[in-house]
Design a protein around this motif. Structure first.
Motif, PDB file in Angstrom:
ATOM      1  N   SER A   1       0.830  -1.212   0.000  1.00 51.76           N
ATOM      2  CA  SER A   1       0.000   0.000   0.000  1.00 51.76           C
ATOM      3  C   SER A   1       0.863   1.261   0.000  1.00 51.76           C
ATOM      4  O   SER A   1       0.440   2.293  -0.515  1.00 51.76           O
ATOM      5  CB  SER A   1      -0.969   0.000   1.183  1.00 51.76           C
ATOM      6  N   ASP A   2       2.076   1.186   0.557  1.00 50.54           N
ATOM      7  CA  ASP A   2       2.987   2.337   0.544  1.00 50.54           C
ATOM      8  C   ASP A   2       3.387   2.745  -0.872  1.00 50.54           C
ATOM      9  O   ASP A   2       3.770   3.893  -1.106  1.00 50.54           O
ATOM     10  CB  ASP A   2       4.252   2.045   1.356  1.00 50.54           C
ATOM     11  N   VAL A   3       3.327   1.805  -1.811  1.00 51.02           N
ATOM     12  CA  VAL A   3       3.671   2.120  -3.201  1.00 51.02           C
ATOM     13  C   VAL A   3       2.420   2.180  -4.086  1.00 51.02           C
ATOM     14  O   VAL A   3       2.511   2.118  -5.309  1.00 51.02           O
ATOM     15  CB  VAL A   3       4.714   1.124  -3.780  1.00 51.02           C
ATOM     16  N   GLY A   4       1.258   2.260  -3.447  1.00 50.62           N
ATOM     17  CA  GLY A   4       0.021   2.489  -4.188  1.00 50.62           C
ATOM     18  C   GLY A   4      -0.712   1.258  -4.682  1.00 50.62           C
ATOM     19  O   GLY A   4      -1.584   1.361  -5.532  1.00 50.62           O
ATOM     20  N   VAL A   5      -0.373   0.085  -4.163  1.00 54.34           N
ATOM     21  CA  VAL A   5      -1.048  -1.138  -4.579  1.00 54.34           C
ATOM     22  C   VAL A   5      -1.959  -1.600  -3.446  1.00 54.34           C
ATOM     23  O   VAL A   5      -1.503  -1.815  -2.327  1.00 54.34           O
ATOM     24  CB  VAL A   5      -0.036  -2.258  -4.924  1.00 54.34           C
ATOM     25  N   THR A   6      -3.231  -1.726  -3.764  1.00 53.65           N
ATOM     26  CA  THR A   6      -4.200  -2.183  -2.771  1.00 53.65           C
ATOM     27  C   THR A   6      -4.433  -3.667  -2.968  1.00 53.65           C
ATOM     28  O   THR A   6      -4.804  -4.113  -4.063  1.00 53.65           O
ATOM     29  CB  THR A   6      -5.532  -1.423  -2.919  1.00 53.65           C
ATOM     30  N   VAL A   7      -4.211  -4.424  -1.914  1.00 55.31           N
ATOM     31  CA  VAL A   7      -4.427  -5.865  -1.957  1.00 55.31           C
ATOM     32  C   VAL A   7      -5.085  -6.275  -0.640  1.00 55.31           C
ATOM     33  O   VAL A   7      -4.724  -5.767   0.423  1.00 55.31           O
ATOM     34  CB  VAL A   7      -3.089  -6.618  -2.202  1.00 55.31           C
ATOM     35  N   SER A   8      -6.062  -7.156  -0.731  1.00 55.89           N
ATOM     36  CA  SER A   8      -6.744  -7.603   0.483  1.00 55.89           C
ATOM     37  C   SER A   8      -5.963  -8.756   1.113  1.00 55.89           C
ATOM     38  O   SER A   8      -5.094  -9.359   0.479  1.00 55.89           O
ATOM     39  CB  SER A   8      -8.166  -8.060   0.165  1.00 55.89           C
ATOM     40  N   LYS A   9      -6.296  -9.059   2.345  1.00 55.39           N
ATOM     41  CA  LYS A   9      -5.613 -10.143   3.045  1.00 55.39           C
ATOM     42  C   LYS A   9      -5.882 -11.479   2.352  1.00 55.39           C
ATOM     43  O   LYS A   9      -4.995 -12.323   2.260  1.00 55.39           O
ATOM     44  CB  LYS A   9      -6.075 -10.177   4.502  1.00 55.39           C
ATOM     45  N   SER A  10      -7.087 -11.670   1.833  1.00 54.14           N
ATOM     46  CA  SER A  10      -7.406 -12.930   1.161  1.00 54.14           C
ATOM     47  C   SER A  10      -6.668 -13.040  -0.179  1.00 54.14           C
ATOM     48  O   SER A  10      -6.255 -14.136  -0.570  1.00 54.14           O
ATOM     49  CB  SER A  10      -8.910 -13.081   0.962  1.00 54.14           C
ATOM     50  N   GLU A  11      -6.482 -11.923  -0.888  1.00 51.33           N
ATOM     51  CA  GLU A  11      -5.710 -11.944  -2.139  1.00 51.33           C
ATOM     52  C   GLU A  11      -4.257 -12.295  -1.859  1.00 51.33           C
ATOM     53  O   GLU A  11      -3.653 -13.098  -2.577  1.00 51.33           O
ATOM     54  CB  GLU A  11      -5.768 -10.585  -2.837  1.00 51.33           C
ATOM     55  N   LEU A  12      -3.693 -11.703  -0.810  1.00 51.54           N
ATOM     56  CA  LEU A  12      -2.306 -12.007  -0.439  1.00 51.54           C
ATOM     57  C   LEU A  12      -2.184 -13.475  -0.034  1.00 51.54           C
ATOM     58  O   LEU A  12      -1.236 -14.157  -0.411  1.00 51.54           O
ATOM     59  CB  LEU A  12      -1.837 -11.092   0.691  1.00 51.54           C
ATOM     60  N   SER A  13      -3.159 -13.950   0.721  1.00 51.82           N
ATOM     61  CA  SER A  13      -3.160 -15.345   1.144  1.00 51.82           C
ATOM     62  C   SER A  13      -3.176 -16.281  -0.059  1.00 51.82           C
ATOM     63  O   SER A  13      -2.481 -17.301  -0.073  1.00 51.82           O
ATOM     64  CB  SER A  13      -4.375 -15.610   2.037  1.00 51.82           C
ATOM     65  N   ALA A  14      -3.943 -15.937  -1.102  1.00 51.77           N
ATOM     66  CA  ALA A  14      -4.014 -16.762  -2.308  1.00 51.77           C
ATOM     67  C   ALA A  14      -2.670 -16.808  -3.029  1.00 51.77           C
ATOM     68  O   ALA A  14      -2.273 -17.847  -3.555  1.00 51.77           O
ATOM     69  CB  ALA A  14      -5.097 -16.228  -3.238  1.00 51.77           C
ATOM     70  N   VAL A  15      -1.941 -15.698  -3.021  1.00 50.41           N
ATOM     71  CA  VAL A  15      -0.636 -15.634  -3.675  1.00 50.41           C
ATOM     72  C   VAL A  15       0.403 -16.443  -2.891  1.00 50.41           C
ATOM     73  O   VAL A  15       1.314 -17.033  -3.472  1.00 50.41           O
ATOM     74  CB  VAL A  15      -0.191 -14.162  -3.822  1.00 50.41           C
ATOM     75  N   LEU A  16       0.245 -16.505  -1.576  1.00 49.51           N
ATOM     76  CA  LEU A  16       1.213 -17.207  -0.731  1.00 49.51           C
ATOM     77  C   LEU A  16       0.921 -18.710  -0.595  1.00 49.51           C
ATOM     78  O   LEU A  16       1.711 -19.438  -0.013  1.00 49.51           O
ATOM     79  CB  LEU A  16       1.258 -16.564   0.661  1.00 49.51           C
ATOM     80  N   ARG A  17      -0.190 -19.165  -1.127  1.00 53.35           N
ATOM     81  CA  ARG A  17      -0.537 -20.589  -1.045  1.00 53.35           C
ATOM     82  C   ARG A  17       0.336 -21.434  -1.956  1.00 53.35           C
ATOM     83  O   ARG A  17       0.934 -20.948  -2.903  1.00 53.35           O
ATOM     84  CB  ARG A  17      -2.004 -20.802  -1.416  1.00 53.35           C
ATOM     85  N   LYS A  18       0.343 -22.730  -1.669  1.00 54.29           N
ATOM     86  CA  LYS A  18       1.091 -23.680  -2.471  1.00 54.29           C
ATOM     87  C   LYS A  18       0.410 -23.852  -3.823  1.00 54.29           C
ATOM     88  O   LYS A  18      -0.815 -23.917  -3.905  1.00 54.29           O
ATOM     89  CB  LYS A  18       1.154 -25.016  -1.733  1.00 54.29           C
ATOM     90  N   GLU A  19       1.226 -23.920  -4.875  1.00 50.12           N
ATOM     91  CA  GLU A  19       0.657 -24.125  -6.206  1.00 50.12           C
ATOM     92  C   GLU A  19      -0.094 -25.446  -6.229  1.00 50.12           C
ATOM     93  O   GLU A  19       0.363 -26.451  -5.706  1.00 50.12           O
ATOM     94  CB  GLU A  19       1.769 -24.135  -7.258  1.00 50.12           C
ATOM     95  N   GLY A  20      -1.273 -25.418  -6.815  1.00 47.84           N
ATOM     96  CA  GLY A  20      -2.116 -26.610  -6.847  1.00 47.84           C
ATOM     97  C   GLY A  20      -3.264 -26.522  -5.853  1.00 47.84           C
ATOM     98  O   GLY A  20      -4.255 -27.229  -5.988  1.00 47.84           O
TER      99      GLY A  20
END
Length: 171
Positions: free
Chosen positions: A127-146
């Motif tokens: 958010s400091d660089v202007g990107v808004t991401v929700s906690k659930s979106e971040l969680s989806a990116v950090l999940r294991k592929e598959g």
């Protein structure tokens, strides 16, 4: 312009203010022996002019996914200490394959671990660089592929995450 492994390494080096000799040590912690000259080649671009068009920039030594992940693993070991080696940890040490898979998810996961970041801190960095991401979106990116909720991390998020790290660690 797509973000390649050399770009990630260069931006990470800048963001965390890592010197060349420290990079050699981090690669060694990640299981790859390299020299200061090789590290400089990984970070240096050449200019190739073709047909009078704008010059194309390419790194002197292109790195593959395994080399980048070795560096990220070395960062984790440097910041958090070495982990006791068991058959399970050895099997899971390298998550990427040699194909051209997107490495941005691995970058975010490894930096979260290495820098002991919480999800809220990662959201703040973005958010400091202007990107808004929700906690659930971040969680989806950090999940294991598959995983059914897995989401691939785009270059924009990775680039902005590294920019946010630079704002924090170089301030």
């Amino acid at each position: 312009m797509p973000l390649n492994n050399n770009d990630i390494l260069t931006r990470l080096r800048y963001a965390l203010d890592i010197k060349d000799i420290e990079m050699v040590e981090i690669f060694a912690l990640g299981g790859i022996e390299t020299t200061k000259a090789e590290v400089q080649d990984m970070l240096s671009k050449t200019k190739n002019s073709s047909d009078g068009e704008a010059p194309d920039e390419e790194y002197i030594k292109m790195i593959d996914n395994t080399t980048l992940e070795s560096f990220l693993n070395g960062c984790v070991t440097l910041k958090r200490g070495s982990q006791e080696e068991t058959p399970e940890t050895i099997k899971n040490q390298f998550l990427m394959t040699a194909d051209n898979r997107n490495v941005n998810n691995i970058l975010l996961k490894k930096m979260k671990i290495a820098l002991s970041l919480t999800s809220e801190e990662m959201i703040d960095i973005l958010s400091d660089v202007g990107v808004t991401v929700s906690k659930s979106e971040l969680s989806a990116v950090l999940r294991k592929e598959g995983h059914r909720n897995y989401k691939e991390c785009g270059d924009r998020y990775a680039r902005n995450f590294l920019k946010g790290l630079a704002n924090i660690y170089r301030a």
